[in-house]
Design a protein around this motif. Structure first.
Motif, mmCIF file in Angstrom:
data_model
loop_
_atom_site.group_PDB
_atom_site.id
_atom_site.type_symbol
_atom_site.label_atom_id
_atom_site.label_comp_id
_atom_site.label_asym_id
_atom_site.label_seq_id
_atom_site.Cartn_x
_atom_site.Cartn_y
_atom_site.Cartn_z
ATOM 1 N N ALA A 98 63.633 73.547 12.472
ATOM 2 C CA ALA A 98 64.428 74.728 12.143
ATOM 3 C C ALA A 98 63.632 76.007 12.324
ATOM 4 C CB ALA A 98 64.941 74.627 10.707
ATOM 5 N N ALA A 99 62.295 75.912 12.220
ATOM 6 C CA ALA A 99 61.444 77.093 12.345
ATOM 7 C C ALA A 99 61.000 77.354 13.779
ATOM 8 C CB ALA A 99 60.211 76.945 11.451
ATOM 9 N N VAL A 100 60.789 76.292 14.567
ATOM 10 C CA VAL A 100 60.255 76.461 15.925
ATOM 11 C C VAL A 100 61.209 77.267 16.796
ATOM 12 C CG1 VAL A 100 59.774 75.206 18.083
ATOM 13 C CG2 VAL A 100 58.707 74.480 15.947
ATOM 14 N N TYR A 101 62.469 76.957 16.728
ATOM 15 C CA TYR A 101 63.467 77.659 17.553
ATOM 16 C C TYR A 101 63.444 79.166 17.310
ATOM 17 C CZ TYR A 101 68.408 79.160 18.311
ATOM 18 O OH TYR A 101 69.557 79.841 18.629
ATOM 19 N N PRO A 102 63.625 79.665 16.082
ATOM 20 C CA PRO A 102 63.547 81.122 15.904
ATOM 21 C C PRO A 102 62.151 81.690 16.060
ATOM 22 C CG PRO A 102 63.909 80.045 13.797
ATOM 23 C CD PRO A 102 64.052 78.993 14.842
ATOM 24 N N ALA A 103 61.097 80.864 15.872
ATOM 25 C CA ALA A 103 59.730 81.372 16.052
ATOM 26 C C ALA A 103 59.457 81.678 17.525
ATOM 27 C CB ALA A 103 58.716 80.357 15.533
ATOM 28 N N VAL A 104 59.826 80.753 18.408
ATOM 29 C CA VAL A 104 59.671 80.997 19.849
ATOM 30 C C VAL A 104 60.574 82.141 20.279
ATOM 31 C CG1 VAL A 104 59.973 79.980 22.144
ATOM 32 C CG2 VAL A 104 58.984 78.617 20.294
ATOM 33 N N TRP A 105 61.782 82.145 19.775
ATOM 34 C CA TRP A 105 62.738 83.225 20.021
ATOM 35 C C TRP A 105 62.141 84.560 19.600
ATOM 36 C CZ3 TRP A 105 68.148 82.690 17.207
ATOM 37 C CH2 TRP A 105 68.863 83.888 17.318
ATOM 38 N N GLY A 106 61.600 84.625 18.386
ATOM 39 C CA GLY A 106 61.058 85.875 17.878
ATOM 40 C C GLY A 106 59.840 86.351 18.656
ATOM 41 N N ALA A 107 58.864 85.467 18.842
ATOM 42 C CA ALA A 107 57.636 85.860 19.539
ATOM 43 C C ALA A 107 57.899 86.177 21.005
ATOM 44 C CB ALA A 107 56.603 84.744 19.413
ATOM 45 N N GLY A 108 58.801 85.416 21.630
ATOM 46 C CA GLY A 108 59.082 85.638 23.044
ATOM 47 C C GLY A 108 59.652 87.006 23.330
ATOM 48 N N GLN A 109 60.344 87.585 22.362
ATOM 49 C CA GLN A 109 60.959 88.895 22.573
ATOM 50 C C GLN A 109 59.926 90.015 22.705
ATOM 51 O OE1 GLN A 109 65.131 89.012 20.331
ATOM 52 N NE2 GLN A 109 63.567 88.066 19.073
ATOM 53 N N LEU A 110 58.712 89.771 22.239
ATOM 54 C CA LEU A 110 57.638 90.741 22.442
ATOM 55 C C LEU A 110 57.339 90.926 23.922
ATOM 56 C CD1 LEU A 110 55.245 89.546 19.594
ATOM 57 C CD2 LEU A 110 56.723 91.571 19.571
ATOM 58 N N VAL A 111 57.635 89.891 24.713
ATOM 59 C CA VAL A 111 57.417 89.931 26.162
ATOM 60 C C VAL A 111 58.705 90.303 26.893
ATOM 61 C CG1 VAL A 111 56.759 88.585 28.195
ATOM 62 C CG2 VAL A 111 55.569 88.230 26.013
ATOM 63 N N THR A 112 59.806 89.661 26.520
ATOM 64 C CA THR A 112 61.028 89.817 27.307
ATOM 65 C C THR A 112 61.649 91.201 27.172
ATOM 66 O OG1 THR A 112 62.337 88.845 25.503
ATOM 67 C CG2 THR A 112 61.540 87.351 27.221
ATOM 68 N N ALA B 26 63.357 70.672 22.967
ATOM 69 C CA ALA B 26 64.651 71.361 23.035
ATOM 70 C C ALA B 26 64.625 72.654 22.224
ATOM 71 C CB ALA B 26 65.749 70.436 22.519
ATOM 72 N N ALA B 27 64.000 72.621 21.058
ATOM 73 C CA ALA B 27 63.915 73.825 20.221
ATOM 74 C C ALA B 27 63.112 74.918 20.920
ATOM 75 C CB ALA B 27 63.284 73.476 18.872
ATOM 76 N N VAL B 28 62.047 74.526 21.623
ATOM 77 C CA VAL B 28 61.250 75.501 22.370
ATOM 78 C C VAL B 28 62.090 76.132 23.474
ATOM 79 C CG1 VAL B 28 59.267 75.786 23.909
ATOM 80 C CG2 VAL B 28 59.038 74.422 21.821
ATOM 81 N N LEU B 29 62.827 75.310 24.226
ATOM 82 C CA LEU B 29 63.661 75.842 25.307
ATOM 83 C C LEU B 29 64.758 76.751 24.766
ATOM 84 C CD1 LEU B 29 64.046 72.713 27.624
ATOM 85 C CD2 LEU B 29 62.761 74.803 28.096
ATOM 86 N N LEU B 30 65.368 76.365 23.672
ATOM 87 C CA LEU B 30 66.375 77.234 23.056
ATOM 88 C C LEU B 30 65.765 78.569 22.658
ATOM 89 C CD1 LEU B 30 68.478 74.858 20.765
ATOM 90 C CD2 LEU B 30 69.364 76.345 22.561
ATOM 91 N N GLY B 31 64.554 78.517 22.099
ATOM 92 C CA GLY B 31 63.881 79.744 21.713
ATOM 93 C C GLY B 31 63.544 80.626 22.903
ATOM 94 N N VAL B 32 63.051 80.021 23.980
ATOM 95 C CA VAL B 32 62.715 80.783 25.190
ATOM 96 C C VAL B 32 63.963 81.435 25.769
ATOM 97 C CG1 VAL B 32 61.921 80.579 27.574
ATOM 98 C CG2 VAL B 32 60.660 79.426 25.754
ATOM 99 N N GLY B 33 65.036 80.652 25.909
ATOM 100 C CA GLY B 33 66.266 81.186 26.479
ATOM 101 C C GLY B 33 66.848 82.317 25.651
ATOM 102 N N THR B 34 66.819 82.151 24.343
ATOM 103 C CA THR B 34 67.369 83.194 23.480
ATOM 104 C C THR B 34 66.500 84.442 23.504
ATOM 105 O OG1 THR B 34 68.210 81.415 22.066
ATOM 106 C CG2 THR B 34 68.317 83.641 21.191
ATOM 107 N N ALA B 35 65.187 84.261 23.601
ATOM 108 C CA ALA B 35 64.284 85.415 23.714
ATOM 109 C C ALA B 35 64.558 86.217 24.984
ATOM 110 C CB ALA B 35 62.832 84.953 23.691
ATOM 111 N N MET B 36 64.913 85.534 26.058
ATOM 112 C CA MET B 36 65.243 86.229 27.298
ATOM 113 C C MET B 36 66.509 87.063 27.165
ATOM 114 S SD MET B 36 64.444 82.997 29.821
ATOM 115 C CE MET B 36 64.871 83.807 31.366
#
Length: 411
Positions: free
Chosen positions: A269-283, A322-332
């Motif tokens: 439950a944490a990995v998905y929004p964590a990747v999402w959150g951190a990825g937005q610093l780049v995207t 899957a949670a990592v990919l969801l986070g990456v896609g949402t960050a984009m």
């Protein structure tokens, strides 16, 4: 005269980033615990019934997103932000002491009102401060703070739930966030509405319709239907939060049914929004440089692949990927959609356009709760996830075909 720019307003911008991290944390207190509370404490058998709290949250937040823009224009950004924090005060109390599911749903009505006012207002205030050149970066920082707050709180509450039970310990964290967020907003946040006039004086319309003299009804129809780019962004936002509502409500139940522990569920439950959150610093910054359209369309496709893995998976490792990919896609997608709204909307009606976009986007929570709950009841959770994954891919195709690329690179 106020100055526009991130460096020129760094102190106030940084404060607003911190405030939005607390806004995200008030949402994160529920991500791990509430689906388990529905099934383990209140013994709700049907997925549709268990997802009523997401339906209530989505409807109330969507409505307040719409009104937040109008309220921020009429009464100011700071009063709207403070009102949002005041609406959050009952939430942890109801989650801790609520003896029946109706009061848990009521807590999510208050949470939706609070999130609609606070999160929308921090978005508007950051747009006010930075101007057009770094809008994507600003939205990336805003959304990163919010969703890292969601992720860290989901992880912390998962640990507290496994160690001390589902109530009250996890929700005491949310109570602390509300107290701190309200105090910072009252005592240290400054009004930013006066920055709008500075940008409006230098604004170059993205196209002929992007003028200042629009009524709220015209802003609504333009953002929802008439403008190709704004409407493409609005539907993508709705589908994005449709699949996030699915993840919030059904993923923990799916993982628990496969035998995962509460701690493991908390990690996922944490990995998905964590990747999402951190990825937005780049995207967010990348969208300033390379444009918005490509990131949005491809990000929706990456999300669809992640959802496909969730539907097909049966183990912690597959679901972690899957949670990592969801986070990456949402960050984009996430900060880029907001920046795209800001690119087209005139400063005079930008706050209302953001409100309309967020109305549609967070209406996706309600649609997701109804659709995924009904599909899960009829065909099982994996089938519901697969259908939502297909809708997410289709949404990306709509963006690719309908959105104008020239409007969505920072000017």
């Amino acid at each position: 005269m106020p100055l526009l720019g991130l460096r020129q307003n760094l102190a106030q911008f940084t404060l607003l980033v911190a405030v939005n991290a607390l806004v995200g944390g008030t949402l994160g207190q529920e991500r791990t615990v509430l689906p388990l509370l529905a099934t383990n404490v209140f013994h709700l058998g049907l997925y549709t019934s268990a997802l009523t709290y997401i339906l209530a949250f989505g409807l109330s937040k969507a409505a307040m997103n719409y009104f937040a823009g109008a309220l921020a224009d009429r009464f100011g950004r700071k009063p709207t932000l403070v009102a949002g924090w005041l609406a959050a005060i009952p939430v942890p109390l109801l989650l801790i002491f609520g003896p029946n599911w109706g009061l848990i749903v009521a807590a999510n009505v208050f949470l939706g009102v609070s999130q609609g006012l606070t999160w929308s207002t921090t978005v508007i205030m950051k747009m006010d401060l930075v101007g057009p050149a770094r809008r994507g970066l600003a939205m990336g920082l805003n959304e990163a703070a919010g969703y890292l707050g969601v992720a860290l709180t989901a992880l912390a509450t998962g640990y507290l739930a496994s160690a001390y039970g589902l109530r009250p310990a996890p929700f005491l964290v949310g109570a602390a966030y509300v107290a701190l967020g309200l105090g910072l907003s009252v005592l240290t946040v400054r009004e930013t509405r006066h920055h709008v006039g500075v940008e409006a004086a230098a604004h170059v319309a993205a196209h002929a319709q992007a003028h200042a003299g629009l009524t709220s009804r015209q802003v609504f129809t333009l953002t929802s239907v008439r403008d190709r780019s704004l409407s493409a962004v609005s539907q993508a936002g709705m589908v994005n939060n449709l699949n996030d509502g699915l993840a919030w409500g059904l993923f923990p139940v799916l993982f628990a049914s496969a035998g995962l522990s509460v701690g493991e569920i908390g990690i996922l439950a944490a990995v998905y929004p964590a990747v999402w959150g951190a990825g937005q610093l780049v995207t967010g910054a990348a969208s300033d440089r390379f444009g918005r359209k490509g990131l949005i369309a491809s990000g929706m496709l990456v999300q669809a692949i992640g959802l496909g893995l969730v539907a097909a998976g049966t183990s912690f490792g597959v679901w972690l990927l899957a949670a990592v990919l969801l986070g990456v896609g949402t960050a984009m997608v996430y900060p880029t959609l907001l920046a795209a709204i800001g690119d087209v909307a005139h400063p005079a009606w930008r706050a209302r356009a953001v409100g309309v976009y967020r109305l549609w986007r967070d209406g996706g929570f309600a649609v997701g709760a109804l659709l995924s709950g009904a599909l899960a009841d009829l065909f099982g959770i994996p089938a519901a996830v697969a259908v939502v994954g297909a809708l997410t891919a289709l949404s990306g195709l709509v963006v690719a075909l309908r959105m104008r690329p020239r409007d969505h690179k920072a000017r």
